[in-house]
Design an enzyme around this catalytic site. Structure first.
Site, short mmCIF file in Angstrom:
data_model
loop_
_atom_site.label_atom_id
_atom_site.label_comp_id
_atom_site.label_asym_id
_atom_site.label_seq_id
_atom_site.Cartn_x
_atom_site.Cartn_y
_atom_site.Cartn_z
N ASP A 130 -0.64 67.69 64.22
CA ASP A 130 -0.59 67.18 65.89
C ASP A 130 0.33 67.86 66.56
O ASP A 130 1.46 68.31 66.11
CB ASP A 130 -0.62 65.67 65.90
CG ASP A 130 -1.55 65.22 66.82
OD1 ASP A 130 -1.74 65.82 67.87
OD2 ASP A 130 -1.76 63.91 66.88
N HIS B 128 1.91 59.34 70.42
CA HIS B 128 2.40 60.25 71.53
C HIS B 128 3.55 59.61 72.04
O HIS B 128 4.58 60.41 72.71
CB HIS B 128 1.25 60.52 72.70
CG HIS B 128 0.27 61.07 72.10
ND1 HIS B 128 -0.96 60.39 71.61
CD2 HIS B 128 -0.16 62.32 72.44
CE1 HIS B 128 -1.88 61.22 71.47
NE2 HIS B 128 -1.48 62.48 71.67
#
Length: 555
Positions: free
Chosen positions: A282, A210
């Protein structure tokens, strides 16, 4: 259009323009709440007018809902479906049950709790995993979701992993494969999609994708032995989708992250493993990609690599236009777009056209049905947080809790006359939904006269100074686990500093840890044998209650 009405028929793909087909390949993030003033992350969650335009006019194929309230979710799902040009995929990262994201529904302990149980009793762990999958699917359908972004298939064999951690079913491919398969079996009892993530394996990283781009230097032999077997097991169990990982696998493609690598998504997943379901990226806003690739370029590269669904672009309209322009310039062929949309249509038919009478038992009632029973609670409420599901949650919590030291803690042991402190550490006080004045971590000690002190990563240093200046018998409660977009390294350091400060001052009277077993292992090497401790993989209200009842003795 009602949510999960089994008779919904999808239009023929021949009737979709190339622009509409491209839009179907995108799943965008939206607030799980109904009103614009409730939006928590405006960078990612568009206001109602923009969201409605993307669904109604552009024809976006799906929506990811991050958090909310279980009751409100039913109305939100109906609203989104009513706006949509075509029936939507409505997804959420409900890896620990619907209640993990939507308050009021069942929140299971993290998958690693079942992995710990599997080391002692694999059959029982499999039974729990299958029930977890079934309950999650049933509750999701009842509330309007139709795509579970779970299970996590990564083998978490790196204790320093800041983001997978307890989201994984375990540290060995055998246990992960077994429990992943059981979860999928349970979920597939219902007309809902499941997702194996994060291909080809995010378990052995010490970097959160992330925030940054991890690199795995492993050999093909190592990948075939550790990382890939759980994905093969998920495919064999009938998983509908596979989510790519934003990380570099040097031995397969030293240049591009897996999400953008044709060698990995097409060469390894499609051709070598033989997967013909949905490949979903993702989130494209994650730092691993966003730090290097332009918002309009990453979706193109992922599509060229073999992805069917492009998840959470930063600017959906611009990303859709970029793909359409690439088709117009012959960079991407219409046939390539068509192939992905065919897979998406196949998945949507499983949801909307193939539901049996049995499966409709967990569907959301139509408006007309609700009016017929207006004096009764909505039918979906009976499907949420049932006593049977709660009993399973409690059983898992009890069977996986770890305790030690001199239990229970007695007030006379803690010099009650000198005052008592309940010090709670979380990573972010402003983004912490499991702590409140009503929750056991605060309410139970308060009944016994403990003074509450709350701390997070930002305020830990201040609390350490307070501990040094005012040594008071202290119960230390720590909530530590991997969280997306929040590097856990700072929280771990803060926890260690608080813990050591209390040890030095000899004011630590008990400790409760909720989350990562790796933190427990680290602290046990320093903890005196007589100091009582409890550990739970979960951070939920039932987990807090069980832990503190064990620590203090039943009230």
């Amino acid at each position: 259009m009602t949510v999960f009405e089994n008779s919904i028929a999808l239009p023929d793909l021949e009737n979709l323009s190339i622009e509409e087909q491209v839009a179907q390949m995108f799943v965008i993030r939206a607030s799980g709440h109904l009103f614009d003033q409730q939006i928590r992350f405006p960078i990612w969650e568009p206001p109602a007018s923009e969201l409605r335009y993307l669904l109604q006019e552009v024809g976006v194929g799906g929506v990811l809902l991050p958090v909310g309230n279980a009751g409100e979710l039913t109305v939100r799902a109906q609203q989104l479906q009513a706006w949509a040009k075509y029936p939507l995929l409505i997804a959420s990262d409900i890896e620990e049950g619907v209640g993990q994201r939507f308050e009021g529904a069942t929140w299971f302990p993290p998958p690693m709790a079942l992995g710990a149980l599997a080391a002692k009793d694999i059959t029982r762990a499999q039974q729990y995993a299958e029930e977890m999958g079934s309950v999650t699917a049933c509750e999701a359908l009842a509330l309007g979701l139709n795509w579970i972004l779970a299970p996590v298939v990564d083998v978490n064999n790196n204790p320093d992993n800041p983001v997978i951690n307890i989201r994984s079913f375990g540290e060995t491919p055998e246990i992960v494969s077994s429990l992943v398969s059981a979860f999928i079996r349970g979920a597939r009892k219902w007309p809902i999609l499941t997702t194996a993530k994060h291909f080809p394996g995010h378990g052995d990283t010490a970097v959160d994708s992330h925030l940054q781009l991890p690199v795995l230097p492993h050999s093909p032999e190592r990948l075939n032995t550790i990382e890939l077997p759980p994905f093969a097991a998920a495919l064999a169990a009938g998983v509908d989708a596979v989510m790519s990982a934003h990380l570099v696998i040097s031995c397969w493609d030293a240049e591009k992250p897996a999400t953008l690598s044709e060698k990995i998504l097409t060469g390894q997943l499609r051709q070598k493993l033989g997967f013909d379901g949905l490949i979903v990226t993702d989130a494209l806003v994650m730092g691993a990609l966003a730090n290097k690739y332009a918002p309009e370029e990453a979706p193109l590269l992922a599509l060229e690599a073999g992805a069917d669904i492009l998840l959470m672009p930063l600017n959906p309209a611009a990303a859709i236009k970029a793909v359409c322009d690439a088709v117009a310039k012959a960079r991407i062929s219409p046939a390539r777009i068509r192939k992905s949309v065919e897979r998406i249509w196949k998945a949507k038919r499983r949801i909307y056209e193939q539901g049996s009478e049995k499966n409709s038992n967990c569907s959301t009632p139509t408006v007309q049905e609700s009016r017929k029973t207006e004096k009764q609670p909505p039918a979906f409420i009976e499907k949420i947080a049932t006593p049977a599901a709660a009993k399973t949650v409690t059983s898992i919590l009890r069977e996986t809790m770890i305790t030690g030291g001199t239990l229970p803690l007695r007030l006379e042991q803690s010099s009650a006359s000198a005052g008592l402190r309940n010090l709670i550490l979380v990573d972010d006080l402003l983004n912490c939904g499991f702590i409140g004045y009503h929750t056991p971590a605060i309410a139970f000690p308060q009944k016994l006269g403990y003074q509450l002190i709350l701390a997070d990563t930002q305020s830990a240093a201040t609390q350490i100074e307070l501990l040094r200046k005012s040594p008071v018998p202290t119960l230390l409660q720590m909530f530590i686990r991997g969280n997306a977009f929040r590097d856990s390294a700072a929280l771990t350091a803060a926890a260690e500093n608080l813990f050591k400060t209390l040890l030095i001052s000899e004011t630590l009277i008990a400790i409760a840890i909720y989350g990562s077993p790796y933190i427990l292992e680290r602290f046990l090497t320093l903890l005196p044998a007589n100091i009582p401790y409890v550990f739970s993989y979960a951070q939920s209200i039932p987990a807090q209650a069980l832990a503190l009842e064990t620590l203090f003795g039943c009230f």
